[in-house]
Design a protein around this motif. Structure first.
Motif, PDB file in Angstrom:
ATOM      1  N   THR A 123       0.817  -1.696  -0.481  1.00  0.00           N
ATOM      2  CA  THR A 123       0.109   0.197   0.085  1.00  0.00           C
ATOM      3  C   THR A 123       0.915   1.087   0.099  1.00  0.00           C
ATOM      4  OG1 THR A 123       0.292   0.189   2.531  1.00  0.00           O
ATOM      5  CG2 THR A 123      -1.880  -1.349   1.166  1.00  0.00           C
ATOM      6  N   PHE A 147      -0.217   3.424  -2.790  1.00  0.00           N
ATOM      7  CA  PHE A 147      -1.628   4.684  -2.418  1.00  0.00           C
ATOM      8  C   PHE A 147      -1.287   6.110  -0.672  1.00  0.00           C
ATOM      9  CE2 PHE A 147      -2.957   0.043  -3.322  1.00  0.00           C
ATOM     10  CZ  PHE A 147      -2.796   0.801  -5.191  1.00  0.00           C
ATOM     11  N   GLU A 148      -0.250   6.413   0.302  1.00  0.00           N
ATOM     12  CA  GLU A 148      -0.168   6.815   1.305  1.00  0.00           C
ATOM     13  C   GLU A 148       0.929   7.911   0.255  1.00  0.00           C
ATOM     14  OE1 GLU A 148      -0.312   4.240   4.865  1.00  0.00           O
ATOM     15  OE2 GLU A 148      -0.327   2.594   2.818  1.00  0.00           O
ATOM     16  N   ILE A 187     -12.321  14.917   5.427  1.00  0.00           N
ATOM     17  CA  ILE A 187     -12.626  14.105   6.293  1.00  0.00           C
ATOM     18  C   ILE A 187     -12.253  12.874   5.392  1.00  0.00           C
ATOM     19  CG2 ILE A 187     -12.478  14.358   8.955  1.00  0.00           C
ATOM     20  CD1 ILE A 187     -14.686  12.975   8.952  1.00  0.00           C
ATOM     21  N   ARG A 188     -11.364  11.647   5.696  1.00  0.00           N
ATOM     22  CA  ARG A 188     -11.637  10.621   4.476  1.00  0.00           C
ATOM     23  C   ARG A 188     -12.954   9.450   4.923  1.00  0.00           C
ATOM     24  NH1 ARG A 188      -5.612  10.405   4.378  1.00  0.00           N
ATOM     25  NH2 ARG A 188      -5.354  10.400   2.402  1.00  0.00           N
ATOM     26  N   ALA A 189     -13.274   9.116   4.343  1.00  0.00           N
ATOM     27  CA  ALA A 189     -14.633   7.837   5.212  1.00  0.00           C
ATOM     28  C   ALA A 189     -13.728   6.766   3.937  1.00  0.00           C
ATOM     29  CB  ALA A 189     -15.887   8.455   3.832  1.00  0.00           C
ATOM     30  N   SER A 190     -13.267   6.724   3.200  1.00  0.00           N
ATOM     31  CA  SER A 190     -13.261   5.182   2.956  1.00  0.00           C
ATOM     32  C   SER A 190     -11.772   5.110   1.734  1.00  0.00           C
ATOM     33  CB  SER A 190     -14.493   4.463   2.595  1.00  0.00           C
ATOM     34  OG  SER A 190     -14.880   4.494   1.266  1.00  0.00           O
ATOM     35  N   ASN A 191     -10.870   4.401   1.523  1.00  0.00           N
ATOM     36  CA  ASN A 191     -10.461   3.836   0.573  1.00  0.00           C
ATOM     37  C   ASN A 191     -10.946   2.708   0.083  1.00  0.00           C
ATOM     38  OD1 ASN A 191      -8.404   5.830   2.496  1.00  0.00           O
ATOM     39  ND2 ASN A 191      -7.966   6.005   0.349  1.00  0.00           N
ATOM     40  N   GLN A 192      -9.870   2.571  -1.334  1.00  0.00           N
ATOM     41  CA  GLN A 192     -10.534   0.637  -1.813  1.00  0.00           C
ATOM     42  C   GLN A 192      -8.955   1.212  -2.992  1.00  0.00           C
ATOM     43  OE1 GLN A 192     -14.600  -0.388  -2.957  1.00  0.00           O
ATOM     44  NE2 GLN A 192     -13.444  -1.612  -3.970  1.00  0.00           N
ATOM     45  N   TYR A 193      -8.111   0.445  -2.410  1.00  0.00           N
ATOM     46  CA  TYR A 193      -6.648  -0.053  -3.097  1.00  0.00           C
ATOM     47  C   TYR A 193      -6.562  -0.757  -4.591  1.00  0.00           C
ATOM     48  CZ  TYR A 193      -5.222   2.621   1.135  1.00  0.00           C
ATOM     49  OH  TYR A 193      -5.104   3.875   1.926  1.00  0.00           O
ATOM     50  N   GLU A 194      -6.313  -1.179  -5.813  1.00  0.00           N
ATOM     51  CA  GLU A 194      -6.138  -2.711  -6.179  1.00  0.00           C
ATOM     52  C   GLU A 194      -5.179  -1.864  -6.816  1.00  0.00           C
ATOM     53  OE1 GLU A 194      -8.831  -2.501  -9.620  1.00  0.00           O
ATOM     54  OE2 GLU A 194      -8.538  -3.735 -10.402  1.00  0.00           O
ATOM     55  N   ILE A 195      -3.984  -3.133  -6.611  1.00  0.00           N
ATOM     56  CA  ILE A 195      -2.627  -3.432  -6.905  1.00  0.00           C
ATOM     57  C   ILE A 195      -2.278  -4.279  -8.084  1.00  0.00           C
ATOM     58  CG2 ILE A 195      -0.835  -4.396  -5.957  1.00  0.00           C
ATOM     59  CD1 ILE A 195      -2.651  -3.421  -2.926  1.00  0.00           C
ATOM     60  N   ASN A 209      -6.793   3.807  -6.421  1.00  0.00           N
ATOM     61  CA  ASN A 209      -6.785   4.038  -5.293  1.00  0.00           C
ATOM     62  C   ASN A 209      -8.443   4.768  -5.392  1.00  0.00           C
ATOM     63  OD1 ASN A 209      -7.454   5.025  -2.935  1.00  0.00           O
ATOM     64  ND2 ASN A 209      -6.137   6.360  -2.518  1.00  0.00           N
ATOM     65  N   GLU A 248     -11.060   6.511  -3.342  1.00  0.00           N
ATOM     66  CA  GLU A 248     -11.317   7.196  -1.809  1.00  0.00           C
ATOM     67  C   GLU A 248     -12.437   8.143  -1.624  1.00  0.00           C
ATOM     68  OE1 GLU A 248      -7.650   9.112   0.940  1.00  0.00           O
ATOM     69  OE2 GLU A 248      -8.840  10.437  -1.103  1.00  0.00           O
ATOM     70  N   LYS A 300      -4.729  -8.050  -3.927  1.00  0.00           N
ATOM     71  CA  LYS A 300      -4.638  -7.309  -4.722  1.00  0.00           C
ATOM     72  C   LYS A 300      -5.563  -6.691  -4.431  1.00  0.00           C
ATOM     73  CE  LYS A 300      -2.317 -10.491  -7.204  1.00  0.00           C
ATOM     74  NZ  LYS A 300      -1.452  -9.965  -7.648  1.00  0.00           N
ATOM     75  N   LEU A 313      -7.241  -3.796  -1.679  1.00  0.00           N
ATOM     76  CA  LEU A 313      -8.266  -3.984   0.225  1.00  0.00           C
ATOM     77  C   LEU A 313      -8.706  -2.968   0.295  1.00  0.00           C
ATOM     78  CD1 LEU A 313      -7.263  -4.470   3.887  1.00  0.00           C
ATOM     79  CD2 LEU A 313      -5.612  -2.268   3.318  1.00  0.00           C
ATOM     80  N   LYS A 314      -9.859  -2.509   1.068  1.00  0.00           N
ATOM     81  CA  LYS A 314     -10.771  -1.342   1.117  1.00  0.00           C
ATOM     82  C   LYS A 314     -11.101  -1.623   2.848  1.00  0.00           C
ATOM     83  CE  LYS A 314     -15.387  -3.959   0.860  1.00  0.00           C
ATOM     84  NZ  LYS A 314     -16.800  -4.328  -0.136  1.00  0.00           N
ATOM     85  N   LEU A 315     -11.402  -0.203   3.244  1.00  0.00           N
ATOM     86  CA  LEU A 315     -11.537  -0.109   4.277  1.00  0.00           C
ATOM     87  C   LEU A 315     -12.209   1.353   4.514  1.00  0.00           C
ATOM     88  CD1 LEU A 315      -8.253   1.243   5.930  1.00  0.00           C
ATOM     89  CD2 LEU A 315      -8.504   0.854   3.857  1.00  0.00           C
ATOM     90  N   SER A 316     -13.797   1.719   5.772  1.00  0.00           N
ATOM     91  CA  SER A 316     -14.009   2.642   6.151  1.00  0.00           C
ATOM     92  C   SER A 316     -13.904   2.571   6.794  1.00  0.00           C
ATOM     93  CB  SER A 316     -16.040   2.045   5.192  1.00  0.00           C
ATOM     94  OG  SER A 316     -16.013   1.768   4.581  1.00  0.00           O
ATOM     95  N   TYR A 317     -13.694   4.067   7.302  1.00  0.00           N
ATOM     96  CA  TYR A 317     -12.701   4.657   9.124  1.00  0.00           C
ATOM     97  C   TYR A 317     -14.594   4.838   9.587  1.00  0.00           C
ATOM     98  CZ  TYR A 317      -8.895   5.095   5.600  1.00  0.00           C
ATOM     99  OH  TYR A 317      -8.129   4.775   4.442  1.00  0.00           O
TER     100      TYR A 317
END
Lengths: 164, 144
Positions: free
Chosen positions: A54, A57-58, A87-95, A144, A146, B81, B83-87
């Motif tokens: 990750t 993405f950061e 503010i961030r609510a969510s992230n979804q990373y695809e690698i 990413n 977001e 592959k 990752l998803k997450l909600s804060y």
């Protein structure tokens, strides 16, 4: 919303990230601590260090750019901060490919959707954003997706995000 | 480092959990590593002026810490592959976070062994910090 909508569907270059061994080492140390050498820094067949999945993405893609603003916030958030606290609510990373030492990655940003939702603290504005990471061979190596929340002034002190 | 074999994984199997106290030093290290210097992560006075209890953990760092848990559990045969997450709630400096997860499903399609894990983070009060988190791993075969 009218002003925000003008930002939609326009992909722009957010910045460029050069990956070297110290970039990877610093990130690995921050996340893996004392185990970072053992766990987080595998090598590819050419002996180049592979970054944790990750990392790309950061990292702030405007490295070396404007970090002296009043709040030091991440630039992709700052463009929205004129409308409220972001503010961030969510992230979804695809690698699609792991980043490694020597990569030079260009980051593209696009705002995809802006909408409002009712939360416990009032109406909040959501912004769906896509960040694309392109390597030196013009291949997309990661995406990413977001979702950001723009809080209005009276919501700032109630930042617990379960409110939605 | 563990070395899990895809064939041995079972639905519902727990991922080795871990706990971690969030410290100001770690927030500063993460800011330095990512060049993301938003002051709410390390400047207590600034954070309090923003209506927060104190410096807060960067949400994306929580994602990286989830990946750490998954990586240590799955070992080198697996690669992340997606990752998803909600804060859901802020994590503050001084909080002790518990990282947990389990195998939700596994499949083999076109010679690719894939495992989907559901993940979560709670604080010391049992409050959910991250929910709806999911990691998709691809496992390569290991010779026994």
């Amino acid at each position: 919303l009218e002003t925000l909508n003008k930002l939609l569907n326009k992909e722009e270059v957010l910045g460029e990230i050069s990956i070297d061994s110290s970039t990877i080492a610093r990130f690995s140390q921050a996340i893996f601590g004392a185990d970072s050498q053992r766990l987080a820094q595998p090598k590819d067949p050419e002996g180049k260090t592979i970054a944790p999945p990750t990392l790309i993405f950061e990292i702030n893609p405007t490295f070396g750019g404007d970090i002296n603003g009043s709040d030091g916030s991440y630039p992709s958030l700052r463009v929205l901060s004129q409308f409220g606290e972001v503010i961030r609510a969510s992230n979804q990373y695809e690698i699609l490919r792991r980043v490694r030492e020597g990569d030079v990655i260009t980051v593209y940003r696009r705002f995809d959707k802006i909408y409002k939702k009712q939360g416990k603290t009032g109406i909040m504005t959501f912004v769906d954003t896509q960040l694309r990471y392109i390597d030196e061979n013009h291949n997309t190596i990661g995406i990413n997706r977001e979702t950001l929340i723009i809080l209005h002034k009276d919501q700032i002190s109630t930042k617990d995000r379960a409110e939605t | 480092l563990s070395q899990l074999n895809f064939d041995d994984l079972e639905i519902g199997q727990s991922i080795t959990p871990y706990q971690k106290e969030i410290t100001l030093v770690q927030n500063v290290m993460y800011a330095s590593a990512t060049w993301d210097f938003f002051r709410i992560h390390y400047d207590a006075e600034y954070a309090r002026n923003k209506g927060l209890k104190g410096p807060v953990c960067d949400g994306q760092m929580l994602g990286a810490l989830l990946v750490r848990m998954v990586s240590e559990w799955a070992g080198e045969a697996a690669s992340l592959k997606r990752l998803k997450l909600s804060y859901k709630k802020m994590a503050y400096v001084g909080d002790t976070l518990k990282f947990t997860g389990r195998v939700r499903c596994k499949s083999s399609v076109n010679c690719e062994n894939q495992v989907i894990c559901e993940l979560s983070i709670e604080n010391q009060k049992g409050e959910i910090i991250v929910s709806d988190a999911e990691a998709v791993l691809s496992f390569r075969s290991i010779e026994k």
